[in-house]
Scaffold this motif. Structure first.
Motif: not given
Length: 373
Positions: A81-87, A216-226, A243-249
């Protein structure tokens, strides 16, 4: 040939590679340097540099997907249930993004204050609501990790900093809590085995154990958002980035590529369990010498000493010119402590070889002989 087997007077600064103890940006594996350098000239035999390929190209999308997947794999969080992002923005932007995304309107968050960066995170959170300071080691100049504190059950989340680079302390045991736990792991992520599923959000600047500065690596459990009820700007919204698969910009292409190479290196080494054994050996070697040598003293409480950043002082500052001359002559770089505290700081991140720690220990022992003579 091992540098530690050579007398100090025979070490040549012009031919040897420096033993890099910088706290960050810091040492990375040699193979990462080599592969990154090759990619700068010609990435994947494309005739293009990694610095100029489109972030929407098939090649870079593959890099991003593998880096995100490999981060979860190494942390043991795949399929949980986690997502990894590079921001962008470093851990400092996460100080802001965390309360923006997790603190409810008129809510509150609990923070543990263990150092300069934890304190900076607290300051940002205060702009969003009530911040409860569960404990702080500031009165003792952050020389230990507070223990036995209570985390309010009605807080929106609990935030801690796993390792404190400036003061050389590290959390060895994390508290149990029923509210989301957030951890800034910028300086010790991927360095030791933990049950990472205890954390609902982990963030870490790349420039310690993962890659060059710039992502920066961000690892998030999706269920805590919103759940905040806030109107979050898209650029600061974790859900938007997922939603943008770590490529919003446009992402920091090179920093992510070098981070992927470092994660591949770690995976091939045997993963976090393998590097933890090496890190324990490095830390034991240096701390044993700090405790044994009568001319040095550690600054952090023994039970909370960081395996990543060993902070220490000379017992007599009058000997500093000699010690500084000796470690520099041995090809050591980045040893001075943070400008706010002084002394010395040996940052022993994943890619620092045991040999480099031995060189420092040899210098400390040679220094003892010279001062004692």
């Amino acid at each position: 040939m091992h540098f530690r087997n050579l007398p100090l007077k025979f070490l040549d600064l012009h031919t040897m590679k420096k033993h890099n103890y910088s706290a960050g940006p810091c040492i990375l594996p040699q193979e990462v340097f080599e592969k990154s350098a090759a990619a700068i000239l010609n990435f994947n035999n494309s005739g293009l540099s990694i610095l100029e390929i489109s972030h929407r190209s098939k090649d870079f999308v593959a890099i991003m997907e593998e880096a995100r997947a490999l981060a979860l794999d190494l942390l043991g969080l795949t399929g949980k249930g986690y997502q990894a992002l590079f921001l962008h923005g470093g851990a400092s932007l996460e100080f802001l993004m965390v309360p923006f995304n997790l603190m409810k309107e008129n809510g509150k968050a609990a923070y543990l204050d263990t150092g300069t960066w934890a304190n900076s995170a607290i300051k940002e959170a205060k702009a969003f609501g009530e911040t409860v300071l569960v404990a702080s080691s500031k009165p003792e100049n952050y020389n230990h990790i507070p223990k036995g504190f209570e985390i309010p059950a009605d807080a929106d989340y609990f935030h801690c900093t796993s390792n404190n680079t400036i003061f050389g302390t590290q959390i060895k045991s994390f508290p149990e809590t029923n509210i989301p736990m957030v951890c800034d792991m910028s300086s010790d992520i991927f360095s030791r085995v933990l049950d990472f599923s205890k954390f609902d959000l982990i963030y870490a600047g790349a420039q310690k154990n993962m890659g060059p500065a710039g992502t920066t690596l961000v690892v998030i459990k999706e269920e805590i958002l919103g759940k905040t009820g806030r109107n979050i700007p898209n650029m600061l919204n974790f859900q938007q980035h997922i939603e943008k698969e770590s490529m919003y910009n446009t992402p920091p292409v090179f920093a992510i590529y070098a981070s992927l190479l470092t994660l591949q290196w770690l995976k091939n080494l045997g993963g976090i369990a393998a590097i933890e054994k090496i890190n324990n050996e490095k830390a034991a070697l240096l701390y044993t010498e700090i405790d044994r040598n009568p001319y040095f003293k550690g600054t952090a409480n023994t039970e909370d000493r960081s395996n990543m950043n060993a902070t220490f002082l000379l017992n007599d500052e009058a000997n500093a010119p000699l010690f500084d001359e000796m470690w520099k002559a041995a090809g050591i770089s980045g040893l001075p402590g943070h400008r706010s505290v002084g002394g010395y700081r040996a940052s022993m991140y994943n890619a620092l070889p045991l040999e480099s720690v031995q060189v420092l220990v040899d210098v400390m022992q040679e220094f003892e002989k010279k001062v004692s003579a």
